[in-house]
Design an enzyme around this catalytic site. Sequence first.
Site, PDB file in Angstrom:
ATOM      1  N   ALA A  11     -39.686 -52.130  46.230  1.00  0.00           N
ATOM      2  CA  ALA A  11     -41.112 -52.054  45.912  1.00  0.00           C
ATOM      3  C   ALA A  11     -41.979 -51.919  47.158  1.00  0.00           C
ATOM      4  O   ALA A  11     -43.112 -51.447  47.070  1.00  0.00           O
ATOM      5  CB  ALA A  11     -41.534 -53.280  45.118  1.00  0.00           C
ATOM      6  N   SER A  13     -40.428 -50.952  50.486  1.00  0.00           N
ATOM      7  CA  SER A  13     -39.842 -50.025  51.456  1.00  0.00           C
ATOM      8  C   SER A  13     -38.635 -49.339  50.854  1.00  0.00           C
ATOM      9  O   SER A  13     -38.050 -49.805  49.869  1.00  0.00           O
ATOM     10  CB  SER A  13     -39.432 -50.759  52.747  1.00  0.00           C
ATOM     11  OG  SER A  13     -38.347 -51.638  52.509  1.00  0.00           O
ATOM     12  N   GLY A  14     -38.284 -48.215  51.451  1.00  0.00           N
ATOM     13  CA  GLY A  14     -37.072 -47.508  51.077  1.00  0.00           C
ATOM     14  C   GLY A  14     -36.174 -47.396  52.290  1.00  0.00           C
ATOM     15  O   GLY A  14     -36.628 -47.507  53.429  1.00  0.00           O
ATOM     16  N   ARG A  15     -34.893 -47.204  52.036  1.00  0.00           N
ATOM     17  CA  ARG A  15     -33.949 -47.063  53.143  1.00  0.00           C
ATOM     18  C   ARG A  15     -32.809 -46.169  52.702  1.00  0.00           C
ATOM     19  O   ARG A  15     -32.471 -46.101  51.512  1.00  0.00           O
ATOM     20  CB  ARG A  15     -33.416 -48.427  53.588  1.00  0.00           C
ATOM     21  CG  ARG A  15     -32.691 -49.175  52.511  1.00  0.00           C
ATOM     22  CD  ARG A  15     -32.695 -50.671  52.733  1.00  0.00           C
ATOM     23  NE  ARG A  15     -34.011 -51.244  52.624  1.00  0.00           N
ATOM     24  CZ  ARG A  15     -34.627 -51.519  51.479  1.00  0.00           C
ATOM     25  NH1 ARG A  15     -34.046 -51.243  50.338  1.00  0.00           N
ATOM     26  NH2 ARG A  15     -35.822 -52.033  51.455  1.00  0.00           N
ATOM     27  N   HIS A 232     -30.499 -49.131  38.706  1.00  0.00           N
ATOM     28  CA  HIS A 232     -31.419 -50.253  38.844  1.00  0.00           C
ATOM     29  C   HIS A 232     -30.920 -51.065  40.024  1.00  0.00           C
ATOM     30  O   HIS A 232     -29.758 -51.480  40.055  1.00  0.00           O
ATOM     31  CB  HIS A 232     -31.433 -51.088  37.569  1.00  0.00           C
ATOM     32  CG  HIS A 232     -32.416 -52.216  37.632  1.00  0.00           C
ATOM     33  ND1 HIS A 232     -32.365 -53.297  36.776  1.00  0.00           N
ATOM     34  CD2 HIS A 232     -33.456 -52.446  38.462  1.00  0.00           C
ATOM     35  CE1 HIS A 232     -33.342 -54.133  37.075  1.00  0.00           C
ATOM     36  NE2 HIS A 232     -34.017 -53.639  38.101  1.00  0.00           N
ATOM     37  N   ASP A 233     -31.781 -51.314  41.002  1.00  0.00           N
ATOM     38  CA  ASP A 233     -31.323 -51.967  42.229  1.00  0.00           C
ATOM     39  C   ASP A 233     -30.707 -53.333  41.958  1.00  0.00           C
ATOM     40  O   ASP A 233     -29.785 -53.764  42.675  1.00  0.00           O
ATOM     41  CB  ASP A 233     -32.442 -52.062  43.272  1.00  0.00           C
ATOM     42  CG  ASP A 233     -33.729 -52.690  42.764  1.00  0.00           C
ATOM     43  OD1 ASP A 233     -33.751 -53.222  41.637  1.00  0.00           O
ATOM     44  OD2 ASP A 233     -34.728 -52.648  43.509  1.00  0.00           O
ATOM     45  N   THR A 234     -31.163 -54.024  40.913  1.00  0.00           N
ATOM     46  CA  THR A 234     -30.556 -55.312  40.586  1.00  0.00           C
ATOM     47  C   THR A 234     -29.125 -55.135  40.086  1.00  0.00           C
ATOM     48  O   THR A 234     -28.248 -55.953  40.373  1.00  0.00           O
ATOM     49  CB  THR A 234     -31.389 -56.069  39.543  1.00  0.00           C
ATOM     50  OG1 THR A 234     -32.751 -56.129  39.972  1.00  0.00           O
ATOM     51  CG2 THR A 234     -30.874 -57.480  39.349  1.00  0.00           C
ATOM     52  N   THR A 255     -38.809 -58.854  46.787  1.00  0.00           N
ATOM     53  CA  THR A 255     -40.137 -58.911  46.201  1.00  0.00           C
ATOM     54  C   THR A 255     -40.105 -59.721  44.903  1.00  0.00           C
ATOM     55  O   THR A 255     -41.015 -60.486  44.597  1.00  0.00           O
ATOM     56  CB  THR A 255     -40.662 -57.489  45.935  1.00  0.00           C
ATOM     57  OG1 THR A 255     -40.732 -56.785  47.185  1.00  0.00           O
ATOM     58  CG2 THR A 255     -42.039 -57.528  45.306  1.00  0.00           C
ATOM     59  N   ASN A 292     -36.805 -63.013  35.320  1.00  0.00           N
ATOM     60  CA  ASN A 292     -37.606 -62.471  36.421  1.00  0.00           C
ATOM     61  C   ASN A 292     -38.556 -63.540  36.949  1.00  0.00           C
ATOM     62  O   ASN A 292     -39.278 -64.175  36.179  1.00  0.00           O
ATOM     63  CB  ASN A 292     -38.438 -61.278  35.939  1.00  0.00           C
ATOM     64  CG  ASN A 292     -37.645 -60.001  35.918  1.00  0.00           C
ATOM     65  OD1 ASN A 292     -36.437 -60.018  35.770  1.00  0.00           O
ATOM     66  ND2 ASN A 292     -38.335 -58.883  36.054  1.00  0.00           N
TER      67      ASN A 292
END
Length: 478
Positions: A11, A13-15, A232-234, A255, A292
């Site tokens: 949410a 940053s990206g990498r 989904h990153d989770t 986040t 959450n």
Amino acid sequence: MKSYAAVDLGASSGRVMVGRVGPDSLELAEAHRFPNRTVRVPEGLRWDVLALYAGVLEGLRAAGQVDSVGIDSWAVDYGLLDADGALLGNPVHYRDSRTEGVAEKVWATVPASELYAATGLQYAPFNTLYQLTAARASAQLSYAERLLLIPDLLTYWLTGEQGTELTNASTTQLVDPRTRDWAYGIASRLGIDLSLFARLRQPGDPAGVLRPEVLEETGLTGPVPVTAVGSHDTASAVAAVPAGGERFAYICTGTWSLAGLELDAPVLTEESRAANFTNELGLDGTVRYLRNIMGLWLLQECLRAWGDPELGALLLDAAKVPALRSVVDAGDAAFLAPGRMPERIAEACRATGQPVPESPSAITRCILDSLALAHRRAITEAQRLADRPVDVVHVVGGGTRNALLCQLTADACGLPVVAGPTEAAALGNVLVQARAHGLVGDLADGRRLLTRTQPLTRYEPRGDAARWREAEARLTRG
């Protein structure tokens, strides 16, 4: 050894990370990191998805030749395409206010209890179901021929192929977690056209190859396949929890804090709905049963309000502040929107008759105590609702760098905490790609590889459990 590019979009940053995987080795290195900025326009909050895509291309250029690419990101948000496949506008940010009051309209057609029994998803105002309901009368949706969730949108731009990856689709509140397919009855009753979505993909499925124009811009030599991961990153982060056996809980920190259990089947009881637990889909037929929690967003917003002071020094000062003087409900939707976070925390303490923290160190301690308390509540209730006892809590993600938060979580839960890996989402992304290419076996095999190769820190519980129960009672009274 083979090399895999893991595009991991959070949410803030990206990498682009490069994972090198061999028979008994797993190495991860950062190729490129870039900001993910929220943009406020007259219509509301939007994602700058073109800047994100440019960051992905720069990252692939920096990564060099790889054997595959996989993309994961945050959930629920999407882009709309017209009949020519062109994006109809910047995707709406899940913190936008357009879904205020929408849930009640949905529940008038499908009661909340019935919706939960069919989809297993917790109530969150930004669920894709509510976003689509809010957008029903919009010109964009009327012209849309395709809806792609964020990782699927970027994959489409890289490959020209469209799909909807299952773990992320399960966050839309339009999937039945028992069948692992669309909840057709729910969508029909709410007037949502499921043909907007591309066909479902499973983690590990091929998602195309990089287009010639992408190869030219990144300097890569084709063909370079793109692999569907737990997008989904989770889902990717939970796949990278270095656990043995079943008796573990996890907290994916960043986040957001996502705290819960990995199960074989969803928990769809009314009691589970009332406790606001969600059933999202994971790898190998698993269910991510979790709650959450606002997570480090609370601290990130305070740091922004304070002019971004040095975090390390602030945490040292916070460790000296008396524990549990004041706590807030870190799951409260009142903290969802950006802005005025120190003032809102003070207001919440005042409303529950607690001392109001005033200094940055006191507010920081309040946030960390509150997050640990929320972790305790979620893990305790998840065990009871799922009838699954646990012996250890695994903390993964960015919060593993925060030793004070990890120790407080161990203290609050009364269980040992194993912290690491930090880049869990990227590692889970890499492992799914490696599995698709035959280098890693099943989920348990990948976790054994993580345990052997990644640095982990163990925190033992200490202190008096009664103090945490008393702090929780303050919130209940409030």
